[in-house]
Scaffold this active site. Structure first.
Site, mmCIF file in Angstrom:
data_model
loop_
_atom_site.group_PDB
_atom_site.id
_atom_site.type_symbol
_atom_site.label_atom_id
_atom_site.label_comp_id
_atom_site.label_asym_id
_atom_site.label_seq_id
_atom_site.Cartn_x
_atom_site.Cartn_y
_atom_site.Cartn_z
ATOM 1 N N THR A 28 7.540 -9.264 43.306
ATOM 2 C CA THR A 28 6.409 -8.917 43.939
ATOM 3 C C THR A 28 5.414 -8.275 42.890
ATOM 4 O O THR A 28 5.997 -7.783 41.632
ATOM 5 C CB THR A 28 6.493 -8.117 44.931
ATOM 6 O OG1 THR A 28 6.988 -6.452 44.544
ATOM 7 C CG2 THR A 28 7.183 -8.584 46.152
ATOM 8 N N ALA A 81 9.753 -4.530 42.182
ATOM 9 C CA ALA A 81 8.843 -3.802 42.716
ATOM 10 C C ALA A 81 8.096 -3.101 41.568
ATOM 11 O O ALA A 81 8.986 -2.341 40.876
ATOM 12 C CB ALA A 81 9.468 -2.879 43.905
ATOM 13 N N VAL A 116 13.188 -2.162 39.138
ATOM 14 C CA VAL A 116 11.770 -1.756 38.999
ATOM 15 C C VAL A 116 11.182 -2.245 37.893
ATOM 16 O O VAL A 116 11.648 -2.730 36.830
ATOM 17 C CB VAL A 116 12.220 -0.053 38.441
ATOM 18 C CG1 VAL A 116 10.872 0.339 38.089
ATOM 19 C CG2 VAL A 116 12.925 0.669 39.242
ATOM 20 N N LYS A 117 9.993 -2.704 38.118
ATOM 21 C CA LYS A 117 9.018 -3.502 37.468
ATOM 22 C C LYS A 117 8.111 -2.373 36.541
ATOM 23 O O LYS A 117 7.303 -1.832 37.382
ATOM 24 C CB LYS A 117 8.358 -4.618 38.121
ATOM 25 C CG LYS A 117 7.529 -5.651 37.494
ATOM 26 C CD LYS A 117 7.256 -6.489 38.583
ATOM 27 C CE LYS A 117 6.359 -7.904 37.895
ATOM 28 N NZ LYS A 117 6.083 -8.749 38.862
ATOM 29 N N VAL A 118 8.044 -2.763 35.322
ATOM 30 C CA VAL A 118 7.136 -1.922 34.474
ATOM 31 C C VAL A 118 6.314 -2.642 33.432
ATOM 32 O O VAL A 118 6.715 -3.734 33.017
ATOM 33 C CB VAL A 118 8.013 -0.782 33.435
ATOM 34 C CG1 VAL A 118 9.039 0.210 34.443
ATOM 35 C CG2 VAL A 118 8.928 -1.439 32.563
#
Length: 216
Positions: free
Chosen positions: A27, A56, A82-84
């Site tokens: 997402t 996310a 965790v998307k960075v």
């Protein structure tokens, strides 16, 4: 190759998961915004449907902000990734999170050397955006090939997650090159089963069967 759905639409995710075709979900803030729902509620519901990784994304651009948001995201479910962003602060956050056992997806990758940095920072996934490179008249699949070679040269564990995948041809190309994951809109995943000769064959088989007058 794994298939991730690039969507925040719970109905589509449930359908693909029930088909047995889904390995995870990605997402981003834009997709969540389209749902019109609370961000954390959407992520929690997706994580309850899908056993695999659910990306996310943080929205802060500084290291401290990313880490603060990451702590909140990690509390939602154990399969949150965790998307960075692929920035210096993003790589710093990636290193810290990966060292703490968190899955990390480093996103918005547009060069092989960026992908090398993400792997060195311990990324679980690197997300090269092939469709967006195609938009500026570059071959996005060339980037996948370059990353594959670099990762194989040094035995990095980071998985290549081909993003901005828009067509069945994109899926075939990245699979041939050796991408570990393709994340696609649900419509693209469902389109992969389609072939005119398959439809024609089914039509002929059914017509021939009907002519026998038999039933099963």
């Amino acid at each position: 190759m794994k298939f991730f759905a690039d969507t925040a639409d719970v109905k589509d995710i449930t359908e693909l998961n029930d088909l047995g075709l889904l390995d995870g979900v990605t997402t981003n803030p834009s997709l969540i915004a389209r749902s019109g729902r609370n961000f954390k509620d959407v992520i929690a519901e997706i994580c309850s449907i899908v056993e695999g990784p659910v990306s996310a994304e943080v929205v802060s651009l500084d290291y401290e902000g990313m880490m603060r948001e990451a702590r909140g995201l990690r509390q939602i479910a154990s399969n949150v990734t965790v998307k960075v962003p692929l920035t210096l602060d993003g790589l710093k956050a990636c290193k810290a999170l990966a060292s703490d056992g968190c899955m990390v997806n480093v996103t918005l990758c547009f060069s092989a050397i960026q992908a090398l940095l993400a792997a060195k920072a311990g990324a679980t996934f690197i997300s090269p955006f092939i469709g967006r490179l195609d938009d500026i008249h570059l071959d996005g699949t060339d980037l996948i090939a370059e990353i594959r070679q670099i990762y194989d040269n040094y035995a990095f564990d980071t998985e290549i997650l081909a993003a901005s995948v828009r067509t069945a041809l994109h899926v075939k190309q990245v699979a041939l090159i050796g991408a570990d994951v393709a994340t696609c809109p649900p419509a693209v995943i469902k389109s992969l089963v389609k072939h005119p000769l398959t439809d024609k064959g089914i039509e002929q088989f059914l017509a021939d069967w009907k002519n026998t007058g038999q039933t099963l």
